[in-house]
Write an enzyme that holds these catalytic residues in place. Structure first.
Site, mmCIF file in Angstrom:
data_model
loop_
_atom_site.group_PDB
_atom_site.id
_atom_site.type_symbol
_atom_site.label_atom_id
_atom_site.label_comp_id
_atom_site.label_asym_id
_atom_site.label_seq_id
_atom_site.Cartn_x
_atom_site.Cartn_y
_atom_site.Cartn_z
ATOM 1 N N MET A 30 0.849 -1.199 0.000
ATOM 2 C CA MET A 30 0.000 0.000 0.000
ATOM 3 C C MET A 30 0.885 1.250 0.000
ATOM 4 O O MET A 30 0.435 2.338 0.337
ATOM 5 C CB MET A 30 -0.946 -0.023 1.191
ATOM 6 C CG MET A 30 -1.937 -1.186 1.108
ATOM 7 S SD MET A 30 -3.487 -0.909 1.942
ATOM 8 C CE MET A 30 -2.945 -0.685 3.623
ATOM 9 N N GLY A 31 2.147 1.075 -0.337
ATOM 10 C CA GLY A 31 3.040 2.219 -0.448
ATOM 11 C C GLY A 31 3.592 2.660 0.897
ATOM 12 O O GLY A 31 3.540 1.921 1.876
ATOM 13 N N HIS A 37 9.435 -3.448 3.387
ATOM 14 C CA HIS A 37 8.980 -3.695 2.005
ATOM 15 C C HIS A 37 10.162 -4.037 1.096
ATOM 16 O O HIS A 37 10.070 -4.935 0.250
ATOM 17 C CB HIS A 37 8.281 -2.458 1.440
ATOM 18 C CG HIS A 37 7.026 -2.070 2.165
ATOM 19 N ND1 HIS A 37 6.946 -0.975 2.993
ATOM 20 C CD2 HIS A 37 5.801 -2.650 2.185
ATOM 21 C CE1 HIS A 37 5.724 -0.879 3.479
ATOM 22 N NE2 HIS A 37 5.015 -1.882 3.012
ATOM 23 N N GLN A 61 -10.402 -2.562 2.190
ATOM 24 C CA GLN A 61 -9.922 -3.260 3.398
ATOM 25 C C GLN A 61 -9.902 -2.356 4.630
ATOM 26 O O GLN A 61 -9.450 -2.767 5.688
ATOM 27 C CB GLN A 61 -8.552 -3.897 3.158
ATOM 28 C CG GLN A 61 -7.399 -2.930 2.975
ATOM 29 C CD GLN A 61 -6.123 -3.654 2.575
ATOM 30 O OE1 GLN A 61 -5.963 -4.041 1.435
ATOM 31 N NE2 GLN A 61 -5.206 -3.845 3.514
ATOM 32 N N ASP A 152 2.121 -9.364 8.956
ATOM 33 C CA ASP A 152 0.665 -9.512 8.849
ATOM 34 C C ASP A 152 0.377 -11.005 8.729
ATOM 35 O O ASP A 152 0.012 -11.511 7.662
ATOM 36 C CB ASP A 152 0.157 -8.736 7.632
ATOM 37 C CG ASP A 152 0.360 -7.244 7.800
ATOM 38 O OD1 ASP A 152 -0.237 -6.663 8.713
ATOM 39 O OD2 ASP A 152 1.160 -6.673 7.046
ATOM 40 N N SER A 188 4.278 1.080 8.337
ATOM 41 C CA SER A 188 3.979 2.452 7.895
ATOM 42 C C SER A 188 3.245 3.217 8.991
ATOM 43 O O SER A 188 3.315 4.435 9.051
ATOM 44 C CB SER A 188 3.117 2.420 6.634
ATOM 45 O OG SER A 188 3.806 1.718 5.623
ATOM 46 N N ARG A 189 2.531 2.504 9.836
ATOM 47 C CA ARG A 189 1.743 3.188 10.873
ATOM 48 C C ARG A 189 2.603 3.666 12.047
ATOM 49 O O ARG A 189 2.136 4.441 12.874
ATOM 50 C CB ARG A 189 0.616 2.281 11.365
ATOM 51 C CG ARG A 189 -0.455 2.094 10.292
ATOM 52 C CD ARG A 189 -1.673 1.344 10.783
ATOM 53 N NE ARG A 189 -2.763 1.424 9.835
ATOM 54 C CZ ARG A 189 -3.169 0.445 9.025
ATOM 55 N NH1 ARG A 189 -2.559 -0.719 9.057
ATOM 56 N NH2 ARG A 189 -4.175 0.612 8.199
HETATM 57 O O1 PAF Z 1 -0.251 -5.796 3.471
HETATM 58 C C1 PAF Z 1 -0.632 -4.864 2.731
HETATM 59 O O2 PAF Z 1 0.045 -3.871 2.531
HETATM 60 C C2 PAF Z 1 -2.011 -4.957 2.093
HETATM 61 O O3 PAF Z 1 -2.923 -5.572 2.934
HETATM 62 C C3 PAF Z 1 -1.979 -5.619 0.720
HETATM 63 C C4 PAF Z 1 -1.534 -7.077 0.806
HETATM 64 C C5 PAF Z 1 -1.046 -4.869 -0.210
HETATM 65 C C6 PAF Z 1 -3.381 -5.607 0.099
HETATM 66 O O4 PAF Z 1 -3.849 -4.316 -0.059
#
Ligand code: PAF
Length: 281
Positions: A30-31, A37, A61, A152, A188-189
């Site tokens: 999600m950037g 990442h 989501q 996650d 990111s949070r």
């Molecule tokens: O983990 C994430 O960043 C998001 O849940 C994903 C897998 C990109 C789906 O939007």
């Protein structure tokens, strides 16, 4: 690195690679990219010839009271970072490219059972949004491999189940959680945290380590869960859960079961909700 925003341009890039017999990996994000990442990109690069990263803040989501509007969007910075890390293509679609009928009218996927506990119980509909967007991204990119962060953990399990149940031709690979020096899982949070909250946040990882230790010493998992939640509460966190589960299906372990377990915590610190987990084996 090429940046593409629609399916046609994405497919054109991938077609060229496929014509040369190259394999393709996908790292969905999600950037607002950080070292966590980039470790996924690196893992993908070690397994396939070409890597596509997607940056898409997926509206379906997020719950109505969650941080969709304020989720950090840093595309120029992400683009530079991905190029620096040797990513081949950045796929950065807008909402209409992913949801042609709009997010409210999308075909939606529901992965049963495993989505009903933990995150799923606290964030109703969250995993439907995740499964839906990940399936769409798989259809758009048609990768051989997709890499997801173990941070996650439940998301990873949901995606593994979706892939198996729908017989999607993609291998799902988990990448280890990246941590700051004090143990806080990169997210990111984390940038929402005040200075004092950032100083307190590593307690989540410390609590997970203690949960593992107590289980190894033979303590009952329900007692360990209660002790973990109390420890977090005493330090000013508001835990949604501090749980010991079977890693395979996130079901409750049998009494005395010690193998194949995972500890998972979700807790609010001020306005920020943090999650983390620790596999026991
Ligand atoms: O983990 C994430 O960043 C998001 O849940 C994903 C897998 C990109 C789906 O939007």
């Amino acid at each position: 690195m090429q940046t593409v925003q629609d399916a046609a341009a994405l497919r054109a890039a991938i077609r060229g690679w496929r014509a040369q017999g190259q394999t393709v990996g996908l790292v969905p994000t999600m950037g607002n990219l950080h070292a966590g990442h980039y470790s996924l990109i690196k893992l993908a690069q070690s397994r396939v010839d070409r890597v596509v990263a997607s940056v898409f803040v997926n509206p379906t989501q997020f719950g109505p009271n969650e941080d969709y509007a304020r989720y950090p969007r840093t595309l120029a910075q992400d683009q530079a970072g991905l190029a620096e890390h040797g990513c081949d293509v950045l796929f950065a679609p807008d909402v209409a490219a992913v949801y042609p009928y709009g997010p409210q009218h999308t075909v939606s996927l529901h992965v049963p059972q495993i989505t009903e506990v933990l995150e799923g119980a606290h964030r109703p509909g969250h995993f439907d949004g995740v499964a839906t967007v990940v399936c769409k991204l798989f259809n758009l990119v048609q990768p051989d491999l997709a890499v997801f962060g173990q941070k996650d953990f439940q998301q990873l399990k949901v995606i593994e189940r979706m892939v198996r149940d729908l017989a999607l031709p993609v291998k799902v690979m988990a990448a280890p959680t990246q941590r700051a020096g004090d143990g806080l899982a990169l997210s990111s949070r984390n940038q929402y945290l005040s200075e004092a909250e950032r100083a307190a946040a590593p307690l989540i990882h410390q609590t997970l380590l203690q949960m593992r230790e107590l289980i190894a010493k033979g303590h009952a998992w329900r007692v360990v869960e209660q002790a973990a939640a109390s420890r977090l509460e005493r330090a000013g966190f508001v835990p949604d859960y501090a749980a010991i589960r079977r890693a395979e299906d996130l079901g409750e372990p049998a009494e005395g079961e010690q193998k194949g377990l995972v500890a998972l915590v979700a807790a609010r610190l001020g306005a920020t909700r943090l999650i983390d987990n620790l596999l026991f084996d």
